[in-house]
Design a protein around this motif. Structure first.
Motif, PDB file in Angstrom:
ATOM      1  N   PHE A 351       0.825  -1.202   0.000  1.00  0.00           N
ATOM      2  CA  PHE A 351       0.000   0.000   0.000  1.00  0.00           C
ATOM      3  C   PHE A 351       0.865   1.260   0.000  1.00  0.00           C
ATOM      4  O   PHE A 351       0.492   2.275  -0.600  1.00  0.00           O
ATOM      5  CB  PHE A 351      -0.940   0.020   1.200  1.00  0.00           C
ATOM      6  CG  PHE A 351      -1.823   1.237   1.223  1.00  0.00           C
ATOM      7  CD1 PHE A 351      -2.893   1.343   0.352  1.00  0.00           C
ATOM      8  CD2 PHE A 351      -1.561   2.295   2.080  1.00  0.00           C
ATOM      9  CE1 PHE A 351      -3.697   2.482   0.331  1.00  0.00           C
ATOM     10  CE2 PHE A 351      -2.361   3.439   2.074  1.00  0.00           C
ATOM     11  CZ  PHE A 351      -3.429   3.520   1.194  1.00  0.00           C
ATOM     12  N   ALA A 352       2.015   1.200   0.633  1.00  0.00           N
ATOM     13  CA  ALA A 352       2.912   2.357   0.637  1.00  0.00           C
ATOM     14  C   ALA A 352       3.288   2.772  -0.778  1.00  0.00           C
ATOM     15  O   ALA A 352       3.445   3.967  -1.062  1.00  0.00           O
ATOM     16  CB  ALA A 352       4.167   2.049   1.449  1.00  0.00           C
ATOM     17  N   THR A 353       3.414   1.802  -1.685  1.00  0.00           N
ATOM     18  CA  THR A 353       3.766   2.151  -3.070  1.00  0.00           C
ATOM     19  C   THR A 353       2.638   2.923  -3.748  1.00  0.00           C
ATOM     20  O   THR A 353       2.896   3.795  -4.579  1.00  0.00           O
ATOM     21  CB  THR A 353       4.113   0.901  -3.896  1.00  0.00           C
ATOM     22  OG1 THR A 353       2.957   0.067  -4.065  1.00  0.00           O
ATOM     23  CG2 THR A 353       5.227   0.094  -3.247  1.00  0.00           C
ATOM     24  N   PHE A 354       1.388   2.625  -3.397  1.00  0.00           N
ATOM     25  CA  PHE A 354       0.275   3.390  -3.969  1.00  0.00           C
ATOM     26  C   PHE A 354       0.263   4.818  -3.424  1.00  0.00           C
ATOM     27  O   PHE A 354      -0.033   5.768  -4.155  1.00  0.00           O
ATOM     28  CB  PHE A 354      -1.060   2.701  -3.668  1.00  0.00           C
ATOM     29  CG  PHE A 354      -1.240   1.381  -4.355  1.00  0.00           C
ATOM     30  CD1 PHE A 354      -1.131   1.271  -5.732  1.00  0.00           C
ATOM     31  CD2 PHE A 354      -1.506   0.230  -3.631  1.00  0.00           C
ATOM     32  CE1 PHE A 354      -1.287   0.051  -6.373  1.00  0.00           C
ATOM     33  CE2 PHE A 354      -1.675  -0.997  -4.249  1.00  0.00           C
ATOM     34  CZ  PHE A 354      -1.555  -1.092  -5.623  1.00  0.00           C
ATOM     35  N   VAL A 355       0.576   4.965  -2.149  1.00  0.00           N
ATOM     36  CA  VAL A 355       0.663   6.314  -1.577  1.00  0.00           C
ATOM     37  C   VAL A 355       1.795   7.088  -2.243  1.00  0.00           C
ATOM     38  O   VAL A 355       1.626   8.232  -2.686  1.00  0.00           O
ATOM     39  CB  VAL A 355       0.889   6.264  -0.056  1.00  0.00           C
ATOM     40  CG1 VAL A 355       1.078   7.675   0.510  1.00  0.00           C
ATOM     41  CG2 VAL A 355      -0.282   5.586   0.647  1.00  0.00           C
ATOM     42  N   LYS A 356       2.967   6.465  -2.341  1.00  0.00           N
ATOM     43  CA  LYS A 356       4.120   7.153  -2.922  1.00  0.00           C
ATOM     44  C   LYS A 356       3.904   7.481  -4.391  1.00  0.00           C
ATOM     45  O   LYS A 356       4.403   8.503  -4.879  1.00  0.00           O
ATOM     46  CB  LYS A 356       5.373   6.277  -2.770  1.00  0.00           C
ATOM     47  CG  LYS A 356       5.845   6.103  -1.346  1.00  0.00           C
ATOM     48  CD  LYS A 356       6.342   7.404  -0.725  1.00  0.00           C
ATOM     49  CE  LYS A 356       7.628   7.879  -1.343  1.00  0.00           C
ATOM     50  NZ  LYS A 356       8.151   9.108  -0.672  1.00  0.00           N
ATOM     51  N   ASP A 357       3.165   6.655  -5.102  1.00  0.00           N
ATOM     52  CA  ASP A 357       2.923   6.943  -6.512  1.00  0.00           C
ATOM     53  C   ASP A 357       2.037   8.172  -6.681  1.00  0.00           C
ATOM     54  O   ASP A 357       2.164   8.902  -7.661  1.00  0.00           O
ATOM     55  CB  ASP A 357       2.275   5.739  -7.197  1.00  0.00           C
ATOM     56  CG  ASP A 357       2.446   5.778  -8.703  1.00  0.00           C
ATOM     57  OD1 ASP A 357       3.596   5.846  -9.164  1.00  0.00           O
ATOM     58  OD2 ASP A 357       1.426   5.755  -9.416  1.00  0.00           O
ATOM     59  N   ASN A 358       1.146   8.382  -5.731  1.00  0.00           N
ATOM     60  CA  ASN A 358       0.285   9.566  -5.779  1.00  0.00           C
ATOM     61  C   ASN A 358       0.955  10.797  -5.170  1.00  0.00           C
ATOM     62  O   ASN A 358       0.671  11.922  -5.589  1.00  0.00           O
ATOM     63  CB  ASN A 358      -1.028   9.276  -5.052  1.00  0.00           C
ATOM     64  CG  ASN A 358      -1.987   8.439  -5.878  1.00  0.00           C
ATOM     65  OD1 ASN A 358      -2.809   8.962  -6.633  1.00  0.00           O
ATOM     66  ND2 ASN A 358      -1.882   7.114  -5.740  1.00  0.00           N
ATOM     67  N   TYR A 359       1.833  10.569  -4.191  1.00  0.00           N
ATOM     68  CA  TYR A 359       2.497  11.687  -3.500  1.00  0.00           C
ATOM     69  C   TYR A 359       3.985  11.354  -3.356  1.00  0.00           C
ATOM     70  O   TYR A 359       4.476  11.082  -2.265  1.00  0.00           O
ATOM     71  CB  TYR A 359       1.856  11.902  -2.120  1.00  0.00           C
ATOM     72  CG  TYR A 359       0.357  12.059  -2.175  1.00  0.00           C
ATOM     73  CD1 TYR A 359      -0.225  13.260  -2.574  1.00  0.00           C
ATOM     74  CD2 TYR A 359      -0.479  10.993  -1.855  1.00  0.00           C
ATOM     75  CE1 TYR A 359      -1.605  13.403  -2.648  1.00  0.00           C
ATOM     76  CE2 TYR A 359      -1.860  11.123  -1.925  1.00  0.00           C
ATOM     77  CZ  TYR A 359      -2.411  12.324  -2.326  1.00  0.00           C
ATOM     78  OH  TYR A 359      -3.778  12.454  -2.406  1.00  0.00           O
ATOM     79  N   PRO A 360       4.725  11.387  -4.471  1.00  0.00           N
ATOM     80  CA  PRO A 360       6.106  10.896  -4.459  1.00  0.00           C
ATOM     81  C   PRO A 360       7.052  11.682  -3.555  1.00  0.00           C
ATOM     82  O   PRO A 360       8.058  11.134  -3.096  1.00  0.00           O
ATOM     83  CB  PRO A 360       6.531  10.993  -5.930  1.00  0.00           C
ATOM     84  CG  PRO A 360       5.593  11.984  -6.540  1.00  0.00           C
ATOM     85  CD  PRO A 360       4.305  11.809  -5.824  1.00  0.00           C
ATOM     86  N   ARG A 361       6.752  12.955  -3.267  1.00  0.00           N
ATOM     87  CA  ARG A 361       7.647  13.754  -2.431  1.00  0.00           C
ATOM     88  C   ARG A 361       7.271  13.700  -0.949  1.00  0.00           C
ATOM     89  O   ARG A 361       7.887  14.377  -0.132  1.00  0.00           O
ATOM     90  CB  ARG A 361       7.658  15.204  -2.921  1.00  0.00           C
ATOM     91  CG  ARG A 361       8.223  15.355  -4.328  1.00  0.00           C
ATOM     92  CD  ARG A 361       8.298  16.798  -4.760  1.00  0.00           C
ATOM     93  NE  ARG A 361       8.772  16.922  -6.126  1.00  0.00           N
ATOM     94  CZ  ARG A 361      10.055  16.948  -6.482  1.00  0.00           C
ATOM     95  NH1 ARG A 361      10.996  16.871  -5.548  1.00  0.00           N
ATOM     96  NH2 ARG A 361      10.410  17.061  -7.738  1.00  0.00           N
ATOM     97  N   MET A 362       6.297  12.899  -0.615  1.00  0.00           N
ATOM     98  CA  MET A 362       5.900  12.765   0.786  1.00  0.00           C
ATOM     99  C   MET A 362       6.997  12.063   1.582  1.00  0.00           C
ATOM    100  O   MET A 362       7.615  11.110   1.118  1.00  0.00           O
ATOM    101  CB  MET A 362       4.594  11.979   0.879  1.00  0.00           C
ATOM    102  CG  MET A 362       4.072  11.770   2.288  1.00  0.00           C
ATOM    103  SD  MET A 362       2.517  10.827   2.296  1.00  0.00           S
ATOM    104  CE  MET A 362       1.350  12.086   1.775  1.00  0.00           C
TER     105      MET A 362
END
Length: 519
Positions: A351-362
């Protein structure tokens, strides 16, 4: 810390899909308040265990499945009363949260009508398949499957994936049957037959729940809540590698055979590693999986196991967590720069990869108690970074803007008010009641004022009316804390810890609750 939740027999009907408009129901706060984060001793949270449940396999049920369902319903009602709750959690949510349209969309969908408009009495699988296809084609048009090339690509990918996972699941059952016969265990061989494993009038019914979940998932994508799944659009990803797929399928069949054998025997293995470094509740082989959370093998096969169980809809269910995150991130920059997020019990990091794909600079911190799952999470996020953002150096481990932290949810080694967002997915149903409260308190502690907390887990009593009589039976999958979980009022729990209830979503057998911390 991710778990299988409800068995894959929770089915929906194929029928016209009607989308309810978004409801913005004002939260009604209860006048009656409890002291902040009451300890479990104050609420007598003694856990019911699977051993107390009468199932169709228990001698007292005489092989009648309805007796097992009835006894589970009675036990679940007793659990609600024992915890001092005035209503089921799903009912309490309606008074505390704004309700997303998905709440009504799922609440009254019934698994007792597997294939509406299909003659389940018709003879032959071929006739049923033709009727199903006719019904599905009609609903595909209504669902917008062919509305655009993007929609068609989404559905083609997910239907193909579901079909493959169904075959993979069958291979696991066949492997179990073969192993049982080789061991001279005809009873286990009989119980692992497809007809015994799926309590449904139609062999096609298990596919209805994933299809309905995909409908909701794509509606969110269409509304701009989040992107298309990155692994769907990245052809260099490992899931498009035939060798990787075959190796994973073989590993799954072996693991499924062992898991089902332990389930039929009611005899989970002991965790191979005994250590005072881990809480006692953690040293359990949840849902009979090999090694519990404490081996590389367990971590490597986990995703294949859970996605097969849910016929591919687990990712879509988890992505519902991105809806409240999207709403929170409005005005904070689409790429997440300047936002710090903590995922508690990150598991394999998918799931972290889905978050990072939407917000890569987070700035993302992935916390888990298992070093094996953290290592798998690192590999998954590293793979995402290599394929999707190879030129973006964001600090953290491997330049992915991610930090990895081994710790328990109830003892987070982070400063007070240090994160803008705190998230947990599929953790709380595997925690004892007193640990749930401790984890909630510590998650709130590290959340900044004005921050967002997202709790994603299994549906509970009152969320889907057709599930209430049997939902507790998932506790029989070596889930010792599940029956107390389904009667827990998390809205009240987090209010007691100082948060305000925000929004509730449902997605198949998953619910998402979001909270805000007052400024």
């Amino acid at each position: 810390m991710r778990a299988h939740m409800q068995a894959s027999t929770m089915l929906l009907r194929v029928g016209p899909i009607n989308v309810h408009p978004v409801r913005a129901r004002t939260s009604l706060l209860r006048n009656r308040r409890r002291p902040a984060c009451l300890p479990v001793s104050a609420r007598a949270a003694t856990t019911l265990t699977p051993a107390t449940v009468v199932t169709p396999d228990s001698p007292t049920s005489s092989g009648n499945p309805m007796l097992g369902v009835l006894n589970n319903a009675l036990l679940q009602q007793a659990e609600v009363q024992r915890q001092g709750l005035e209503e089921k959690p799903g009912e309490a949510d309606a008074r505390n949260f704004k309700l997303h349209w998905s709440v009504d969309f799922w609440k009254h969908r019934s698994q007792s009508q597997d294939l509406a408009g299909t003659n389940t009495n018709s003879s032959g699988t071929v006739n049923k398949a033709l009727e199903f296809i006719e019904s599905l084609t009609s609903n595909a048009s209504k669902a917008g499957v062919f509305a655009s090339p993007t929609a068609t690509a989404y559905w083609a990918y997910h239907l193909t994936r579901t079909g493959f996972l169904a075959v993979q699941g069958l291979s696991g059952l066949f492997a179990t049957q073969a192993a049982a016969r080789a061991e001279g265990n005809p009873e286990a061989a009989e119980r692992s037959k497809v007809g015994q494993m799926f309590n449904t009038k139609s062999p096609l019914a298990p596919f209805v729940e994933p299809l309905t979940m995909y409908y909701q998932d794509y509606k969110n994508i269409e509304a701009g809540m989040y992107k298309l799944p990155w692994d769907m659009t990245t052809l260099r990803n490992k899931q498009y590698d035939p060798l990787h797929v075959l190796n994973t399928a073989a590993s799954f069949a072996y693991e499924a055979s062992n898991t089902l054998r332990r389930r039929f025997q009611g005899a989970p293995e002991e965790v191979w590693l005994q250590s005072s470094m881990y809480p006692k509740y953690y040293l359990n082989t949840f849902h009979y999986q090999t090694d519990g959370w404490l081996s590389e093998k367990s971590a490597s096969i986990y995703e294949a196991s859970t996605e097969t169980l849910f016929l591919g809809r687990q990712d879509a269910m988890q992505r519902q967590s991105l809806v409240p995150l999207h709403n929170f991130m409005q005005g904070r920059g689409r790429e997440g720069a300047g936002t710090k997020m903590l995922e508690v019990a990150c598991g394999t990091g998918r799931f972290a990869t889905f978050v990072k794909d939407n917000y890569p600079r987070m700035d993302y911190t992935a916390l888990d108690l298992s070093p094996y799952y953290l290592y798998e999470a690192r590999n998954n996020i590293k793979n995402w970074h290599r394929l999707r953002q190879p030129n973006l150096k964001m600090g953290g481990v491997d330049g992915s803007g991610t930090h990895f932290l081994q710790a328990a949810a109830e003892s987070i080694p982070q400063d007070d008010a240090s994160h803008d967002v705190v998230l947990s997915i599929y953790l709380f149903h595997e925690l004892p009641p007193e640990v749930r409260r401790a984890a909630a308190k510590d998650m709130v502690r590290v959340l900044k004022p004005g921050g967002l907390l997202i709790l994603t887990d299994s549906v509970q009593l009152g969320d889907r009316s057709s599930f209430d009589a049997s939902i507790g039976r998932f506790g029989d999958f070596n889930e010792p804390y599940y029956r107390s979980f389904i009667a827990e009022d998390f809205g009240q729990m987090f209010k007691d810890c100082g948060l305000e209830c925000d929004e509730k979503l449902l997605g198949s057998s998953t619910k998402v609750l979001s909270f805000r911390k007052p400024l």
